[in-house]
Design a protein around this motif. Structure first.
Motif, PDB file in Angstrom:
ATOM      1  N   ARG A 182       0.748  -1.276   0.006  1.00  0.00           N
ATOM      2  CA  ARG A 182      -0.269  -0.089   0.057  1.00  0.00           C
ATOM      3  C   ARG A 182       1.025   1.240   0.111  1.00  0.00           C
ATOM      4  NH1 ARG A 182      -0.262  -1.367   5.306  1.00  0.00           N
ATOM      5  NH2 ARG A 182      -0.063  -0.034   7.032  1.00  0.00           N
ATOM      6  N   LEU A 183       0.355   2.325  -0.687  1.00  0.00           N
ATOM      7  CA  LEU A 183       1.177   3.592  -0.770  1.00  0.00           C
ATOM      8  C   LEU A 183       0.313   4.606  -0.191  1.00  0.00           C
ATOM      9  CD1 LEU A 183       3.026   4.990  -3.995  1.00  0.00           C
ATOM     10  CD2 LEU A 183       1.578   6.371  -2.412  1.00  0.00           C
ATOM     11  N   GLU A 184       1.163   5.101   0.825  1.00  0.00           N
ATOM     12  CA  GLU A 184       0.417   6.215   1.926  1.00  0.00           C
ATOM     13  C   GLU A 184       1.085   7.526   1.463  1.00  0.00           C
ATOM     14  OE1 GLU A 184       0.156   5.049   5.896  1.00  0.00           O
ATOM     15  OE2 GLU A 184      -0.944   3.208   5.585  1.00  0.00           O
ATOM     16  N   ALA A 185       0.347   8.630   1.601  1.00  0.00           N
ATOM     17  CA  ALA A 185       0.787   9.941   1.237  1.00  0.00           C
ATOM     18  C   ALA A 185      -0.141  11.040   1.836  1.00  0.00           C
ATOM     19  CB  ALA A 185       0.976  10.094  -0.240  1.00  0.00           C
ATOM     20  N   ASP A 186       0.104  11.877   2.538  1.00  0.00           N
ATOM     21  CA  ASP A 186      -0.661  13.031   2.928  1.00  0.00           C
ATOM     22  C   ASP A 186      -0.833  14.116   1.975  1.00  0.00           C
ATOM     23  OD1 ASP A 186      -0.830  11.664   5.511  1.00  0.00           O
ATOM     24  OD2 ASP A 186       1.084  12.628   6.050  1.00  0.00           O
ATOM     25  N   LEU A 187      -2.011  14.745   1.875  1.00  0.00           N
ATOM     26  CA  LEU A 187      -2.227  15.793   0.956  1.00  0.00           C
ATOM     27  C   LEU A 187      -3.090  16.965   1.857  1.00  0.00           C
ATOM     28  CD1 LEU A 187      -4.999  15.136  -1.363  1.00  0.00           C
ATOM     29  CD2 LEU A 187      -4.189  13.308  -0.311  1.00  0.00           C
ATOM     30  N   ASP A 188      -3.365  18.203   1.089  1.00  0.00           N
ATOM     31  CA  ASP A 188      -3.921  19.089   1.694  1.00  0.00           C
ATOM     32  C   ASP A 188      -5.129  19.377   0.936  1.00  0.00           C
ATOM     33  OD1 ASP A 188      -3.608  21.931   3.743  1.00  0.00           O
ATOM     34  OD2 ASP A 188      -4.375  22.361   1.717  1.00  0.00           O
ATOM     35  N   ILE A 189      -6.386  19.226   1.781  1.00  0.00           N
ATOM     36  CA  ILE A 189      -7.539  19.617   1.191  1.00  0.00           C
ATOM     37  C   ILE A 189      -8.192  20.896   1.956  1.00  0.00           C
ATOM     38  CG2 ILE A 189      -9.805  19.191   0.586  1.00  0.00           C
ATOM     39  CD1 ILE A 189      -8.904  16.252   0.438  1.00  0.00           C
TER      40      ILE A 189
END
Length: 310
Positions: A182-189
């Motif tokens: 699994r590939l995890e990443a954080d992003l801004d919304i």
């Protein structure tokens, strides 16, 4: 033997398997284990559209002999009732559109995928079965205009990738004990940090793989109680699978539909829906659709999301 007698004897052979199939998701939600046969029961639970058709045929044939069979028609609604919960719907514009595409490890040309994304834009695209050849072809086409990428291509099906129109932070690739990634990443919304998880558990065709898939999704559901989460990918589970059912899975709800995505032949007419977008409770869905043939054995899906608050 008369035709009427033949038909009357045929009805139970259609009705009984169809009814058991329609009720199976209830069993998967309440008692998902069953040791070494749990994965097999889960496979039978997938085919709810087929059971609907079979039950309808049985009821229609039955009414030729006894009109009380009409009382069985309400059971046709069971797949809508027993499917895993969906995120609430809103008519507001989406904050984020997420697309999911299993691009097939043998496929090398992303032209059909990028053409679809040009017609139906998305903010995030999760790719499963991403091969080095496919990733290289994406690079030559400048990733379809996506400014940010997190790619982990492999020569085997666990390869993953994410295309994004906004920055991806803290990217990490995690593996389970069976080699699924699994590939995890954080992003801004809109000033809020959201964790994106691109997942592709192993097909649950044996007990260890079945338990590994269910365990992964329950871990992600637990994480969704602490912070906003989007889970997307080929989850190798339908909405009637134990992987998406049960009270402990309620923190993750489907934003995508349950139309068949695999196999892609005949627009998935004889397939099952295993490619999904799941979201934590703060999200609402603005709409979902299934994409066209992109040269893979899966059809892509696309879902619009709107942040509505905790």
């Amino acid at each position: 033997m008369s035709r009427a007698r033949i038909m009357s004897r045929l009805i139970p052979w259609i009705a009984v398997p169809a009814l058991l199939g329609l009720l199976l998701p209830l069993q998967r939600a309440w008692w998902p284990g069953q040791g070494s046969i749990g994965w097999a029961l889960d496979l039978f639970a997938h085919w709810q559209p087929l059971y609907v058709v079979a039950w309808l045929v049985a009821c229609l044939l039955g009414t030729l002999h006894d009109r009380r069979w009409l009382l069985g028609l309400p059971l046709l609604a069971l797949p809508w009732i027993t499917a895993s919960p969906v995120a609430p719907h809103t008519d507001e514009k989406p904050d984020l559109v997420v697309a999911v595409a299993n691009v097939n490890i043998r496929q090398r040309d992303p032209a059909a995928l990028l053409d679809w994304l040009q017609r139906k834009p998305a903010n995030l695209v999760v790719l499963t079965e991403l091969s080095p050849d496919y990733a290289a072809a994406l690079a030559t086409r400048k990733y379809g205009g996506f400014a940010h990428q997190a790619l982990h291509p492999l020569v085997s099906p666990p390869g993953l990738g994410v295309l994004s129109d906004r920055p991806l932070h803290n990217v990490r690739v995690l593996a389970d004990g069976l080699g699924a990634l699994r590939l995890e990443a954080d992003l801004d919304i809109d000033g809020r940090t959201v964790r994106l998880v691109a997942a592709h558990p192993k097909p649950p065709m044996a007990t260890r793989k079945y338990h590994a898939r269910d365990r992964l999704l329950r871990e992600l559901a637990t994480a969704a109680t602490a912070h906003p989460v989007i889970v997307a990918g080929d989850l190798n589970a339908t909405p009637w699978s134990s992987a998406l059912l049960g009270h402990d899975m309620r923190p993750l709800r489907r934003a995508s539909g349950w139309a068949p995505t695999y196999p892609s032949e005949a627009r998935g007419l004889f397939g099952i829906g295993i490619d999904h977008v799941l979201v934590s409770p703060g999200f609402a869905r603005t709409g979902a659709e299934r994409g066209p043939d992109i040269g893979s054995d899966h059809l892509p899906v696309r879902a619009g999301l709107r942040w509505r608050g905790e």
